[in-house]
Design an enzyme around this catalytic site. Structure first.
Site, PDB file in Angstrom:
ATOM      1  N   HIS A  10      54.101  58.170  43.095  1.00  9.98           N
ATOM      2  CA  HIS A  10      55.330  57.704  43.748  1.00  9.98           C
ATOM      3  C   HIS A  10      56.357  57.159  42.767  1.00  9.98           C
ATOM      4  O   HIS A  10      57.283  56.473  43.161  1.00  9.98           O
ATOM      5  CB  HIS A  10      55.016  56.574  44.740  1.00  9.98           C
ATOM      6  CG  HIS A  10      54.405  57.014  46.025  1.00  9.98           C
ATOM      7  ND1 HIS A  10      53.130  57.504  46.106  1.00  9.98           N
ATOM      8  CD2 HIS A  10      54.891  57.031  47.284  1.00  9.98           C
ATOM      9  CE1 HIS A  10      52.848  57.796  47.370  1.00  9.98           C
ATOM     10  NE2 HIS A  10      53.901  57.525  48.106  1.00  9.98           N
ATOM     11  N   GLU A  63      57.057  68.469  54.660  1.00 12.02           N
ATOM     12  CA  GLU A  63      58.164  68.735  53.738  1.00 12.02           C
ATOM     13  C   GLU A  63      58.439  70.223  53.565  1.00 12.02           C
ATOM     14  O   GLU A  63      59.601  70.631  53.494  1.00 12.02           O
ATOM     15  CB  GLU A  63      57.900  68.082  52.379  1.00 12.02           C
ATOM     16  CG  GLU A  63      58.087  66.566  52.358  1.00 12.02           C
ATOM     17  CD  GLU A  63      56.899  65.782  52.882  1.00 12.02           C
ATOM     18  OE1 GLU A  63      55.872  66.411  53.227  1.00 12.02           O
ATOM     19  OE2 GLU A  63      56.981  64.542  52.957  1.00 12.02           O
TER      20      GLU A  63
HETATM   21  C1  LIG Z   1      54.009  64.193  51.368  1.00 15.91           C
HETATM   22  C2  LIG Z   1      54.396  62.818  51.732  1.00 15.91           C
HETATM   23  N1  LIG Z   1      55.441  62.628  52.552  1.00 15.91           N
HETATM   24  C3  LIG Z   1      55.815  61.392  52.900  1.00 15.91           C
HETATM   25  C4  LIG Z   1      55.138  60.299  52.431  1.00 15.91           C
HETATM   26  C5  LIG Z   1      55.583  58.909  52.770  1.00 15.91           C
HETATM   27  N2  LIG Z   1      54.619  58.326  53.707  1.00 15.91           N
HETATM   28  C6  LIG Z   1      53.603  57.553  53.283  1.00 15.91           C
HETATM   29  S1  LIG Z   1      52.586  57.111  54.511  1.00 15.91           S
HETATM   30  C7  LIG Z   1      53.525  57.923  55.649  1.00 15.91           C
HETATM   31  C8  LIG Z   1      53.102  57.917  57.077  1.00 15.91           C
HETATM   32  C9  LIG Z   1      51.758  58.502  57.242  1.00 15.91           C
HETATM   33  O1  LIG Z   1      51.400  58.486  58.570  1.00 15.91           O
HETATM   34  P1  LIG Z   1      49.933  58.844  58.999  1.00 15.91           P
HETATM   35  O2  LIG Z   1      49.503  60.093  58.342  1.00 15.91           O
HETATM   36  O3  LIG Z   1      49.888  58.794  60.469  1.00 15.91           O
HETATM   37  O4  LIG Z   1      49.053  57.685  58.363  1.00 15.91           O
HETATM   38  P2  LIG Z   1      49.137  56.116  58.683  1.00 15.91           P
HETATM   39  O5  LIG Z   1      50.146  55.544  57.767  1.00 15.91           O
HETATM   40  O6  LIG Z   1      49.500  55.953  60.086  1.00 15.91           O
HETATM   41  O7  LIG Z   1      47.779  55.606  58.358  1.00 15.91           O
HETATM   42  C10 LIG Z   1      54.609  58.541  55.056  1.00 15.91           C
HETATM   43  C11 LIG Z   1      55.628  59.320  55.761  1.00 15.91           C
HETATM   44  C12 LIG Z   1      54.060  60.534  51.554  1.00 15.91           C
HETATM   45  N3  LIG Z   1      53.389  59.520  50.998  1.00 15.91           N
HETATM   46  N4  LIG Z   1      53.702  61.793  51.239  1.00 15.91           N
END
Ligand SMILES: Cc1ncc(C[n+]2csc(CCOP(=O)(O)OP(=O)(O)O)c2C)c(N)n1
Ligand SMILES: [Mg+2]
Lengths: 329, 347
Positions: free
Chosen positions: B149, B80
């Protein structure tokens, strides 16, 4: 990657613990999905497929070591020894939950077990884990701090700042990236420049290791060396565990909207539990019957946890405004 | 009107999400400098067969990638500070970026870019740079997402000079405010409440032709004479429900839909209070230093002489958003609580 010499020296008890813990995680996550489908639970990030990653690492940890997780963290908690009854109660919003029902699926924490919390903000726990390592160092303990985060989180500045800090101060931190190939629907190969998370360690002068995260034995071996380094004051390690989430990102998300069936089958064929089971039987650490007994024990534990959660009361309404600050007597 | 031969009044019932989606496409069509960025705004990035796998976490951006292509509709890594900061730079140099900050709580990751750069550059540079940046973000409790959230955080943004903040309450004003935000040369934050995006309040007639709703103006959502209820985004919906209930009990409530949190329409609020002499401000944000407190102070300072009762703020508690459904239900000011608060100032 893992050598038979190391594998050969793992105590049978440890092997069985790893198998059992992976099965317990899977049963827990299957039940969480059922609760979600029934509407008692409003959604979780399923860890099914990724069990081996925290289990192989946590096999080296003590209760007074710390683990920090992310939004997809039930497997981290169970691997660190958090009680499944309390976890299920937490998912159901009950006062008997790990967090008294206040945190829910994305915030499970248990200080007695060294689980310093799942975290809903992607990348947010990585600096915190670095601080836990700093604390261990300043207090002169040999405690270790482990943070699990996703391939998506690895693109946050927080990782880079933390790697640098941990490296210059030689902190006892394991940075464990669970590369399950997706951040929501975004593929790893799109969002990760250079095609590797582990390679980034080189820039900070620390070890960066890529490991088969669907092999608990490989995880165990890599984790062992990283924990040894950390305890010995040799500094942090960045581990990239190649793994896969079998289900969608969250709730009812259908992953076939962004990945192929063939790809899913490719990874599911390398399932961490099936492979460990095979290893245990082929090397005569356990019989099929013994393992089935363990499976049954895990199923029973989750049935009991669900009953515990369902039967538990909700928090009293005045809890809405308690715990905002510490209560002094 | 009722004759069968007359063609049906052109009613285009759109949901909140559809209205937002339509305005994004229209503004991109209208102005080639508009670009859209964010996590999974298209989805399945880089894989032809899965183009636009998500269309945004709330589907607000669905269809944009197919229509406008990868140059103007960009999935971002989870970074972000990086991509919102990039939005600032792009805005300063000729683009009109529309950037998704998925949930408002993630402000923690990128506050520097928004508070120190986007908000201040125009002022610091003596008015010499424009920052036509739009940031849209999901707000609100009610779906079991717990403390990180589920916030609204209006006050945090409204506190900062240089940022404009709008909070739509229904599909019609969502479309108009979003168009205004995109066309505005200052940075604008658009707060989209999760429950509204989830369909609470239902569909509504939304004209196809592009239109804007001016930033800085509130709307009298319902006229009344006995008490003023001020709502912000989702709480406006609850205020309207409460007004129905109050009517059943014999009271006429006027509902002011704030729409713009910053700048705020002081006149609309004061005009209403001068008529009703009583005010209940309903805000889902934390109570300390809040928009509701600001409105309360405004009314106390500017309309004290006409008030029949002290201004009443009805807000979330000074506590993080709890996970357990029984506690979360208490967090948002409900219709019942609004009725109770209104009766409190009426009696
Ligand atoms: C700072 C932030 N940006 C966006 C999100 C929304 N979000 C939640 S999980 C996710 C994907 C995360 O991917 P990864 O780190 O690869 O973990 P995975 O879900 O694959 O275990 C996103 C974009 C968030 N929770 N926090
Ligand atoms: Mg991932």
């Amino acid at each position: 990657m893992a050598t038979t010499t190391v594998r050969g020296t793992i105590a049978k008890q440890k092997l069985i613990w790893m198998y059992e813990t992976m099965v317990l995680i899977r049963r827990f996550e299957e039940q969480a999905r059922r609760e979600q489908d029934s509407g008692r639970l409003r959604g979780t990030h399923s860890a099914i497929g990724q069990e081996a990653v925290p289990v192989g690492i946590c096999a080296h940890l003590r209760d007074d070591d710390f683990v920090l997780g992310n939004h997809r963290s039930h497997h981290h908690c169970i691997a660190k020894g958090v009680d499944v009854n309390e976890m299920m109660a937490e998912l159901l919003g009950k006062v008997t939950g790990t967090n008294r029902g206040k945190g829910g699926t994305m915030h499970i924490a248990d200080m007695n077990k060294g689980m310093l919390g799942a975290n809903g903000v992607v990348g947010s726990n990585i600096p915190v884990a670095t601080g836990v390592g700093l604390s261990a160092r300043v207090r002169k303990t040999d405690q270790v701090s482990v943070v699990f985060f996703g391939d998506g989180a690895a693109q946050q500045g927080s990782l880079h700042e933390s790697l640098n800090l941990a490296a210059i101060w030689k902190l006892p931190v394991l940075f464990v990236c669970e590369n399950n190939r997706y951040a929501e629907s975004t593929p790893f190969e799109y969002s990760v420049a250079g095609g590797s998370v582990a390679n980034r360690a080189a820039g900070y002068g620390i070890p960066g290791v890529t490991v088969d995260g669907q092999s608990v034995l490989d995880m165990y071996e890599v984790g062992g060396e990283a924990v040894r380094r950390a305890r010995a004051g040799e500094g942090p390690t960045l581990i990239e565990a190649q793994t896969y989430r079998y289900f969608g990102h969250y709730g009812a998300d259908n992953p076939l909207g962004y990945r192929t069936k063939e790809e899913q089958e490719f990874y599911m064929a390398k399932d961490c539990i099936a492979r460990m089971r095979k290893h245990l039987v082929e090397n005569k650490f356990a019989t099929e019957a013994e393992l089935s007994g363990i499976d049954k024990k895990c199923t029973d534990a989750i049935v009991a946890a669900t009953k515990f959660g369902v039967d538990s009361p909700f928090p009293k309404l005045d809890e809405l405004t308690t715990d905002v600050y510490i209560k002094y007597p | 009107m009722t004759t069968a031969t007359k063609p049906q009044q052109a009613t285009r019932r759109l949901t909140y999400v559809q209205a937002m989606n339509e305005v994004l496409a229209q503004e991109m069509e209208r102005d080639p400098t508009v670009i859209v960025m964010g996590e999974d705004v298209a989805g399945g990035a880089g894989r032809k067969q899965f183009d636009e796998a998500w269309g945004g976490p709330f589907k607000l951006t669905q269809g944009l990638y197919k229509k406008f292509g990868p140059e103007r509709v960009r999935d971002t890594p989870i970074a972000e500070a990086g991509f919102i900061g990039a939005g600032v730079g792009a805005a300063a140099t000729g683009l009109r970026p529309v950037v998704d900050l998925m949930f408002v709580g993630f402000i923690g990751v990128c506050a520097d870019q928004i508070f120190n750069n986007a908000a201040k550059m125009h002022y610091m540079f003596g008015g010499k740079v424009k920052l036509p940046l739009t940031i849209f973000t999901a707000t609100g409790a009610g779906v079991g997402s717990a403390a990180q959230h589920s916030e609204t955080l209006y006050a945090l943004f409204a506190h900062i000079p240089g940022l404009k903040c709008v909070a739509p309450s229904n599909p019609y004003n969502a479309k108009g405010l979003m168009a205004a935000a995109i066309r505005d040369d200052d940075p604008v934050i658009v707060f989209n409440h999760k429950l509204l995006m989830g369909g609470v309040g239902g569909g509504q007639h939304v004209p196809k032709e592009p239109y804007t709703i001016p930033i800085g103006k509130a709307n009298v959502a319902r006229e009344g004479t006995d008490v003023t209820l001020v709502g912000i985004s989702y709480t406006t919906y609850n205020c309207l429900q409460a007004a129905d209930e109050l009517a059943r009990q014999g009271y006429s409530a006027e509902v002011i839909d704030l729409l713009s949190v910053s700048p705020m329409d002081d006149e609309a609020i004061l005009n209403s209070v001068r008529k009703t002499k009583k005010i209940v401000i309903v805000d889902e944000d934390y109570p300390r230093c809040s928009v509701a407190s600001d409105i309360s102070a405004l009314v106390a300072e500017e309309a004290f002489d006409v008030l029949d009762a002290p201004p009443k703020r009805l807000m979330a508690p000074h506590a993080s958003v709890p996970y357990s459904p029984v506690l979360e239900d208490l967090f948002i000011p409900s219709k019942e609580k609004i009725v109770e608060a209104a009766l409190g100032v009426l009696q």
